[in-house]
Design a protein around this motif. Structure first.
Motif, short mmCIF file in Angstrom:
data_model
loop_
_atom_site.label_atom_id
_atom_site.label_comp_id
_atom_site.label_asym_id
_atom_site.label_seq_id
_atom_site.Cartn_x
_atom_site.Cartn_y
_atom_site.Cartn_z
N THR A 29 0.79 -1.18 -0.13
CA THR A 29 -0.14 0.03 -0.03
C THR A 29 0.67 1.41 0.03
OG1 THR A 29 -1.51 -1.42 1.24
CG2 THR A 29 -1.80 1.17 1.35
N ASP A 30 0.54 2.05 -0.98
CA ASP A 30 1.45 3.26 -0.99
C ASP A 30 0.78 4.47 -0.49
OD1 ASP A 30 3.37 5.19 -1.75
OD2 ASP A 30 3.00 5.18 -3.88
N LEU A 31 1.32 4.92 0.55
CA LEU A 31 0.90 6.00 1.31
C LEU A 31 1.65 7.16 1.27
CD1 LEU A 31 -1.33 4.47 4.40
CD2 LEU A 31 -2.08 5.04 2.00
N GLY A 32 2.74 7.07 0.47
CA GLY A 32 4.07 7.90 0.68
C GLY A 32 3.91 9.06 -0.11
N PHE A 337 -9.30 12.98 13.80
CA PHE A 337 -8.59 14.07 13.11
C PHE A 337 -8.57 13.90 11.65
CE2 PHE A 337 -4.98 11.84 14.96
CZ PHE A 337 -4.17 11.73 13.78
N VAL A 338 -8.21 12.47 11.31
CA VAL A 338 -8.31 12.56 9.78
C VAL A 338 -9.36 12.78 8.85
CG1 VAL A 338 -7.76 10.49 8.13
CG2 VAL A 338 -6.62 10.41 10.39
N ALA A 339 -10.43 12.75 9.62
CA ALA A 339 -11.66 13.04 8.59
C ALA A 339 -11.74 14.51 8.94
CB ALA A 339 -12.90 12.59 9.44
N ARG A 340 -11.48 15.21 9.99
CA ARG A 340 -11.35 16.65 10.10
C ARG A 340 -10.26 17.50 9.00
NH1 ARG A 340 -11.18 15.95 15.46
NH2 ARG A 340 -9.22 16.97 15.66
N HIS A 341 -9.20 16.59 8.91
CA HIS A 341 -8.10 17.38 7.90
C HIS A 341 -8.67 17.47 6.40
CE1 HIS A 341 -4.68 16.05 10.76
NE2 HIS A 341 -5.27 16.92 11.21
N ARG A 342 -8.00 18.39 5.79
CA ARG A 342 -8.05 18.66 4.34
C ARG A 342 -6.87 18.51 3.62
NH1 ARG A 342 -12.05 17.06 5.34
NH2 ARG A 342 -14.37 17.89 5.29
N GLY A 343 -7.02 18.05 2.30
CA GLY A 343 -5.92 18.15 1.42
C GLY A 343 -5.49 16.65 1.27
N MET A 344 -4.20 16.40 0.81
CA MET A 344 -3.78 15.18 0.51
C MET A 344 -3.20 14.33 1.58
SD MET A 344 -1.43 14.56 -2.91
CE MET A 344 -2.60 13.79 -4.16
N PHE A 345 -2.94 15.13 2.83
CA PHE A 345 -2.27 14.63 3.70
C PHE A 345 -2.72 14.70 5.19
CE2 PHE A 345 1.10 16.41 0.65
CZ PHE A 345 1.46 15.23 0.27
N SER A 346 -2.26 13.57 6.03
CA SER A 346 -2.55 13.68 7.27
C SER A 346 -1.17 13.23 8.00
CB SER A 346 -3.66 12.84 8.13
OG SER A 346 -4.89 13.50 7.72
N MET A 366 4.67 4.99 4.14
CA MET A 366 4.37 6.33 4.60
C MET A 366 5.52 6.69 4.85
SD MET A 366 2.39 5.94 8.42
CE MET A 366 1.39 4.48 7.97
N ILE A 367 5.43 8.30 4.90
CA ILE A 367 6.99 9.01 5.13
C ILE A 367 7.14 8.72 6.83
CG2 ILE A 367 7.88 11.26 4.98
CD1 ILE A 367 6.81 10.26 2.37
N ASP A 368 8.50 8.85 7.28
CA ASP A 368 8.73 8.31 8.43
C ASP A 368 8.22 9.32 9.54
OD1 ASP A 368 10.38 10.67 8.12
OD2 ASP A 368 12.36 9.66 8.47
N ASP A 369 7.90 10.46 9.15
CA ASP A 369 7.19 10.91 10.33
C ASP A 369 5.64 10.84 10.51
OD1 ASP A 369 6.06 11.94 7.85
OD2 ASP A 369 6.51 14.33 8.18
N SER A 370 5.26 9.73 9.87
CA SER A 370 4.05 9.00 9.66
C SER A 370 2.95 10.14 8.94
CB SER A 370 3.36 8.58 11.27
OG SER A 370 2.90 10.03 11.71
N ARG A 371 3.67 10.48 8.05
CA ARG A 371 2.50 11.18 6.95
C ARG A 371 2.04 10.22 6.02
NH1 ARG A 371 4.54 14.97 1.84
NH2 ARG A 371 4.43 12.77 0.99
N ILE A 372 0.73 10.58 6.01
CA ILE A 372 0.13 9.47 5.02
C ILE A 372 -0.76 10.36 3.83
CG2 ILE A 372 -0.62 7.42 6.46
CD1 ILE A 372 -3.37 8.51 6.28
N ASN A 373 -0.50 9.78 2.51
CA ASN A 373 -1.29 10.35 1.38
C ASN A 373 -2.55 9.67 1.45
OD1 ASN A 373 -2.25 11.04 -1.02
ND2 ASN A 373 -0.74 9.99 -2.19
N VAL A 374 -3.56 10.29 1.88
CA VAL A 374 -5.02 9.86 1.83
C VAL A 374 -5.44 9.25 0.47
CG1 VAL A 374 -5.66 11.10 3.82
CG2 VAL A 374 -6.18 11.83 1.50
N ALA A 375 -4.88 9.72 -0.80
CA ALA A 375 -5.38 9.22 -1.88
C ALA A 375 -5.00 7.90 -2.25
CB ALA A 375 -4.78 10.22 -3.00
N GLY A 376 -3.89 7.41 -1.28
CA GLY A 376 -3.48 6.04 -1.37
C GLY A 376 -4.26 4.85 -0.63
N ILE A 377 -5.13 5.57 -0.02
CA ILE A 377 -5.89 4.56 0.98
C ILE A 377 -6.71 3.56 -0.01
CG2 ILE A 377 -7.82 4.38 2.66
CD1 ILE A 377 -6.97 7.02 3.82
#
Ligand code: LMR
Length: 394
Positions: A29-32, A337-346, A366-377
Motif C-alpha cells: 500500500t503506497d501512502l507515501g 482528526f483524519v476526517a477533519r483534515h483536508r488536502g492530500m495528507f494527514s 508512509m513518510i517516516d514522520d507518519s505522514r500519509i497520502n490519503v489518496a493512496g488509502i
C-alpha cells in the motif's frame, strides 16, 4: 575533487517512492509520495489534460523559445484563478517556473537579493524540502509553532503569538491550504488574524499554494492568498499545477510577486526574469500550455473542474472511511482528526519505529514522520489498513 565532498542525504520522499516501486509484494500500500491515485491505485492523466494535450500537439507549429518568463497566457490564467478580483492586476508580477518547487526557488533567490541572509520562518513541521531549499538560498531557517500532535489540530494561539513577535526583517512561509505534511489547516477567521498580525509587524509572507482545489474547492482554497494580498502591501506566492492538473513530471508552476503598486511589481518582475535567465534560462512550455488551454477553453475548464471535484470528494470520503473504521474497531476517537483534515495528507502521530514496522510487516508505506497520502488509502481494504494501524499504535 569529488572525494573532497561527503555524500549528500537523499530526499526521504523520493527515496521511499523508489523503495515502494522495488517492493515485490502484491498487496503493498503506497501512502507515501504526494501524487493523486484513483480507485485502482493508478495516477491517470486527467481527461481534460489528455484532450488539451492532443490539441497542443495538433496545433503546434514551432519549438522555438517562448521567453525567459515563460508562457504569459499561463501566468495570467493562473493569477486570475488564484486572486480572482481580489486585487488590482497591475500589482501582480508573475513568471512561469518549473513546478511549485521551481517557483519557490525563484522567490527565495529574489528574497535573498532583497534581504541577504534573512530569516525564513517555516511551520513546525513543514514539507521536508522547505528547509533545505531556504538554506540553499542562503536564508536562516526558524520554525513557528503549528501542529498540535495531541489533538491533530493547529496550535493557533501559539502560532499567532510567534507571528506577533516578528518584525519587518522576517519572512514567513505559509501553506495556503492542504497543509503538507499535517493536513491541519487554518479557518478563514484564523487567516484574518494572520493577515492582521503581518500587517502590524511588517513580516513578509511567502505563500506556498501547491494544492489549490484539493481542500474545500477552488474558491474556498484561495481565501488566504486573496486575503493576504488585499490586506498587505506585498506578498509572494508559489503556485503548482502538479497536483490539481496532475502534471507532476511536466513541471508547470508560477512564481508571483504582488507589489504595492505597478512600479514595485515591475521591479519584482525584472528581478525574477534576471534570476531565471542566469540559472536555467527559461521554463519548459508543454505543461504550462496545457494549463493555459484548459483555463481559457470553457468546455475543457468545466471538465477539469468536475474532475478536480471528484478527486477532492474521493479524498474526503477516504478520510471519513478510515476514521470510521478505526473508531468502530477501537471504540476510541484518537484518529478522528483524519476526517477533519483536508488536502492530500494527514500526520498520524506514529513514531519512526512504528512506521518502519508497518512497511516491513504489512507493506504499508508512509513518510517516516507518519505522514500519509490519503489518496493512496485502498478503498476496498480500509478495514485491513485500520487493523494494521491500530495494531502498531497499541
Ligand atoms: C510530496 O510532498 O510528497 C510532494 O509534494 C512531492 C514532493 O515533491 O515532495
Amino acid at each position: 575533487m569529488f572525494e573532497t565532498l561527503k555524500k549528500a542525504p537523499v530526499d526521504k520522499i523520493f527515496a521511499l517512492m523508489g523503495e515502494y516501486r522495488a517492493d515485490p509484494r502484491k498487496d503493498k500500500t503506497d501512502l507515501g509520495i504526494g501524487v493523486y491515485k484513483d480507485p485502482t491505485g493508478e495516477t491517470p492523466i486527467m481527461s481534460a489534460v489528455k484532450k488539451a494535450e492532443q490539441k497542443v500537439f495538433a496545433d503546434a507549429k514551432t519549438k522555438t523559445y517562448v521567453g525567459v518568463s515563460g508562457n504569459r497566457g499561463f501566468c495570467d490564467a493562473v493569477t486570475d484563478l488564484v486572486f480572482g478580483d481580489a486585487i488590482e492586476k497591475s500589482r501582480i508580477a508573475s513568471v512561469q517556473a518549473p513546478g511549485g518547487t521551481g517557483s519557490i526557488w525563484v522567490l527565495l533567490q529574489l528574497l535573498n537579493r532583497a534581504r541577504p541572509g534573512g530569516t525564513m520562518w517555516i511551520s513546525d513541521p513543514s514539507w521536508p524540502n522547505h528547509q533545505p531549499m531556504c538554506e540553499l538560498a542562503g536564508l536562516n531557517v526558524k520554525a513557528y509553532p503549528y501542529f498540535d500532535a495531541e489533538s491533530g489540530d493547529v496550535k493557533f494561539d501559539e502560532m499567532l503569538a510567534c507571528l506577533d513577535k516578528m518584525g519587518p526583517e522576517d519572512t514567513v512561509l505559509l501553506h495556503a491550504c492542504c497543509h503538507n505534511p499535517t493536513g491541519a489547516n487554518l479557518t478563514n477567521e484564523q487567516w484574518d488574524k494572520v493577515a492582521a498580525s503581518l500587517k502590524k509587524t511588517g513580516a513578509f509572507p511567502l505563500i506556498d499554494l501547491a494544492y489549490l482545489g484539493f481542500g474545500d474547492g477552488l474558491e474556498a482554497d484561495a481565501y488566504a492568498p486573496r486575503k493576504l494580498a488585499s490586506e498587505l502591501p506585498e506578498v509572494m506566492l508559489a503556485f503548482s499545477a502538479s497536483k490539481n492538473f496532475g502534471l507532476y513530471r511536466e513541471r508547470a508552476g508560477c512564481a508571483v510577486c504582488v507589489g504595492s503598486d505597478e512600479n514595485t511589481a515591475a521591479i519584482a518582475y525584472s528581478q525574477m526574469a534576471n534570476i531565471i535567465r542566469a540559472s536555467y534560462s527559461q521554463p519548459p512550455d508543454h505543461g504550462a500550455e496545457i494549463v493555459r488551454l484548459i483555463l481559457s477553453d470553457p468546455a475543457l475548464r468545466a471538465e477539469w473542474e468536475a474532475e478536480l471535484k471528484e478527486m477532492r470528494e474521493r479524498m474526503v470520503r477516504l478520510r471519513v472511511k478510515l476514521a470510521d473504521a478505526i473508531r468502530e474497531r477501537s471504540n476510541a476517537t484518537d484518529f478522528d482528526f483524519v476526517a477533519r483534515h483536508r488536502g492530500m495528507f494527514s500526520l498520524l502521530g506514529l513514531d519512526k519505529a512504528q512506521v518502519e514496522h508497518l512497511k516491513l510487516s504489512n507493506g504499508i508505506y508512509m513518510i517516516d514522520d507518519s505522514r500519509i497520502n490519503v489518496a493512496g488509502i485502498p478503498e476496498d481494504r480500509v478495514g485491513e489498513l485500520a487493523d494494521a494501524l491500530l495494531a502498531v499504535a497499541r
